[in-house]
Write a protein that holds these residues in place. Structure first.
Motif, PDB file in Angstrom:
ATOM      1  N   THR A   1      12.982   3.341   2.682  1.00 25.92           N
ATOM      2  CA  THR A   1      12.533   3.062   1.320  1.00 25.92           C
ATOM      3  C   THR A   1      13.703   2.709   0.401  1.00 25.92           C
ATOM      4  O   THR A   1      13.650   1.738  -0.360  1.00 25.92           O
TER       5      THR A   1
ATOM      6  N   GLU B   1       0.802  -1.224   0.000  1.00 28.29           N
ATOM      7  CA  GLU B   1       0.000   0.000   0.000  1.00 28.29           C
ATOM      8  C   GLU B   1       0.833   1.271   0.000  1.00 28.29           C
ATOM      9  O   GLU B   1       0.309   2.340  -0.330  1.00 28.29           O
ATOM     10  N   ASP B   2       2.102   1.189   0.354  1.00 34.18           N
ATOM     11  CA  ASP B   2       2.963   2.366   0.380  1.00 34.18           C
ATOM     12  C   ASP B   2       3.197   2.819  -1.058  1.00 34.18           C
ATOM     13  O   ASP B   2       3.975   2.227  -1.800  1.00 34.18           O
ATOM     14  N   GLU B   3       2.525   3.910  -1.461  1.00 33.81           N
ATOM     15  CA  GLU B   3       2.584   4.355  -2.857  1.00 33.81           C
ATOM     16  C   GLU B   3       3.984   4.795  -3.263  1.00 33.81           C
ATOM     17  O   GLU B   3       4.417   4.552  -4.395  1.00 33.81           O
ATOM     18  N   SER B   4       4.700   5.441  -2.347  1.00 37.68           N
ATOM     19  CA  SER B   4       6.062   5.881  -2.663  1.00 37.68           C
ATOM     20  C   SER B   4       6.973   4.685  -2.908  1.00 37.68           C
ATOM     21  O   SER B   4       7.721   4.651  -3.898  1.00 37.68           O
TER      22      SER B   4
ATOM     23  N   LYS C   1       5.972   1.629  -3.648  1.00 34.55           N
ATOM     24  CA  LYS C   1       5.469   0.901  -4.809  1.00 34.55           C
ATOM     25  C   LYS C   1       5.994   1.524  -6.106  1.00 34.55           C
ATOM     26  O   LYS C   1       6.417   0.805  -7.024  1.00 34.55           O
ATOM     27  N   ALA C   2       5.961   2.852  -6.190  1.00 38.98           N
ATOM     28  CA  ALA C   2       6.437   3.526  -7.400  1.00 38.98           C
ATOM     29  C   ALA C   2       7.933   3.276  -7.593  1.00 38.98           C
ATOM     30  O   ALA C   2       8.395   3.029  -8.722  1.00 38.98           O
ATOM     31  N   ARG C   3       8.683   3.319  -6.504  1.00 40.10           N
ATOM     32  CA  ARG C   3      10.135   3.116  -6.602  1.00 40.10           C
ATOM     33  C   ARG C   3      10.468   1.686  -7.001  1.00 40.10           C
ATOM     34  O   ARG C   3      11.345   1.448  -7.837  1.00 40.10           O
TER      35      ARG C   3
ATOM     36  N   THR D   1       8.433  -0.441  -8.574  1.00 34.85           N
ATOM     37  CA  THR D   1       7.962  -0.679  -9.941  1.00 34.85           C
ATOM     38  C   THR D   1       8.950  -0.127 -10.964  1.00 34.85           C
ATOM     39  O   THR D   1       9.238  -0.790 -11.980  1.00 34.85           O
TER      40      THR D   1
END
Length: 437
Positions: free
Chosen positions: A279, A220-223, A225-227, A229
């Motif tokens: 992160t 759920e951590d969008e930051s 997840k984006a990194r 991905t």
């Protein structure tokens, strides 16, 4: 005095060879374990210089005590394992179990063979149970890692028994049927089935089996997840999803891994890992795992597994037809003295004996596989530092070593024999040297 070696029967030669290999292996294991205990204890009171500013003395001593405690328990497990193995083989335990079942269950057919496999598994599980409970509820509890309740442990055990029975019995039945019905090349057909089953299990396990034991939630951590991905896109890796597993329900140990095969690949993070690492550090750890994918380490291991299992099945196909294979390991094969009666199959006996003997032999080549694994880890580290921050990877590794109470001062000989991952000192030194222009 023993008769000249040339005068010994094949059965006696096997008995002597098995006993010598078993006792020699046990002696080497004890020697390695005592080296590890002494070496770690000798370096307990000082943090290695490269880590002095980042690892506290208390954390270093906890890791030393945890390593020593596990090594001592391991020595007890090795001694018990040796006694149990001798009990099953040369002392007649497996023969006694087989003869008892042969006379009173299933008439010597498929049901008797499955009962033999199930009885062996049940007795072995009961023998292993006390040390398993001690490991979880005493050792892991003492060092703050165990998060399991007795109720959760029992639920896991029951689920494991149910899943194992539902999958294991049909697989065992098909293997036994192939052994009896597929002719002289049954071992080749069995190998084909076994490899196909393992590949299928790699696809099925993440979706249907693992969720029986743990909860998997989408990341759920969008930051993060984006990194993550973006990292996977750079590395050319496609996964079915990014998931967080509730590892903290059972243990404080942290990890991350890939699971699945082909289109079913998943990236799984322990919730404990996400709590302990920043992160950038999580990205670096994942980059390391992607390094294994990029260098095709998983594929190499699958190929090696295929080749070794083919060799194993071919060897089993030969020895299962040799009377000395059974008698040399303390078992009377199922031979009918009445010509009008067919002898009961020996297939389950052959499988069990082979599974008991093979680890005794393969122990002596295990350092080769450990060496290959450590080389793979170095390659994955190098790839990670090219795709993510080397400083973050170093920081993450040290946090994981500290949080998992992994000793920073293992015995070098013990490392060469057992360690699948290089010690922290070697990994960080290699990363530092590769980063230096």
């Amino acid at each position: 005095m023993l008769p000249p070696f040339d005068d010994l029967s094949p059965s006696t030669v096997l008995t002597l060879a098995f006993a010598v290999a078993l006792l020699t292996g046990l002696a080497i294991k004890f020697w390695l374990a005592t080296r590890q205990i002494r070496y770690v204890a000798r370096h307990r009171d000082a943090v290695p210089a490269p880590f002095a500013e980042r690892i506290t003395l208390a954390a270093h001593q906890k890791a030393a005590d945890y390593t020593i405690t596990k090594a001592r328990l391991g020595m007890l497990e090795m001694a018990l394992g040796c006694v149990v193995l001798l009990g099953w083989t040369l002392l007649g335990g497996l023969d006694m179990l087989n003869q008892a079942l042969l006379g009173g269950f299933g008439g010597g057919g498929m049901w008797q063979q499955l009962a033999l496999l199930a009885g062996f598994a049940a007795i072995s599980g009961l023998i292993d149970l006390p040390l398993s409970l001690y490991q979880t509820f005493v050792v892991e509890q003492r060092f703050g890692f165990n998060k399991m309740t007795l109720r959760l442990w029992l639920v896991d055990a029951l689920k494991g028994l149910l899943v194992g029975t539902m999958i294991g019995l049909p697989v065992a039945a098909l293997i036994l049927w192939l052994m009896g019905a597929a002719g002289p090349l049954w071992w080749l057909w069995t190998w084909c089935f076994w490899m196909g089953f393992n590949l299928l299990l790699m696809v099925v396990y993440p979706t249907f089996i693992a969720p029986l034991f743990n909860k998997f939630q989408p990341l759920e951590d969008e930051s993060l997840k984006a990194r993550v991905t973006a990292l996977m896109q750079r590395c050319g890796f496609a996964a079915k999803g990014l998931f967080v597993m509730d590892g903290s329900r059972r243990s404080a140990h942290a990890n991350a891994y890939f699971t699945g095969f082909g289109a079913a690949k998943r990236v799984v993070f322990y919730d404990t890992l996400l709590r302990q690492l920043a992160t950038g550090e999580v990205e670096a750890v994942l980059a390391h795992e992607l390094g294994h994918f990029k260098h095709r380490h998983i594929l190499q291991r699958i190929v090696i597994m295929f080749a070794m299992s083919l060799l194993g099945f071919a060897l089993l196909g030969w020895v299962s037809t040799q009377v000395w294979f059974y008698t040399g390991l303390g078992v009377r094969p199922n031979i009918s003295l009445d010509p009008a009666m067919a002898a009961a199959p020996n297939d389950a006996l052959a499988l069990l004996l082979f599974m008991l003997v093979v680890p005794v032999i393969t122990f002596f080549i295990s350092p080769l596989f450990s060496l290959q694994s450590r080389r793979h880890e170095f390659q994955a580290d190098a790839y990670a530092t090219s795709q993510a921050s080397g400083a973050d990877l170093s920081s993450a590794l040290l946090k994981l070593y500290e949080d998992n109470a992994s000793t920073l001062t293992p015995d070098p000989v013990y490392v060469k024999f057992y360690y699948s991952h290089p010690p922290a000192t070697e990994r960080l030194a290699r990363m530092l040297s590769s980063a230096t222009p």
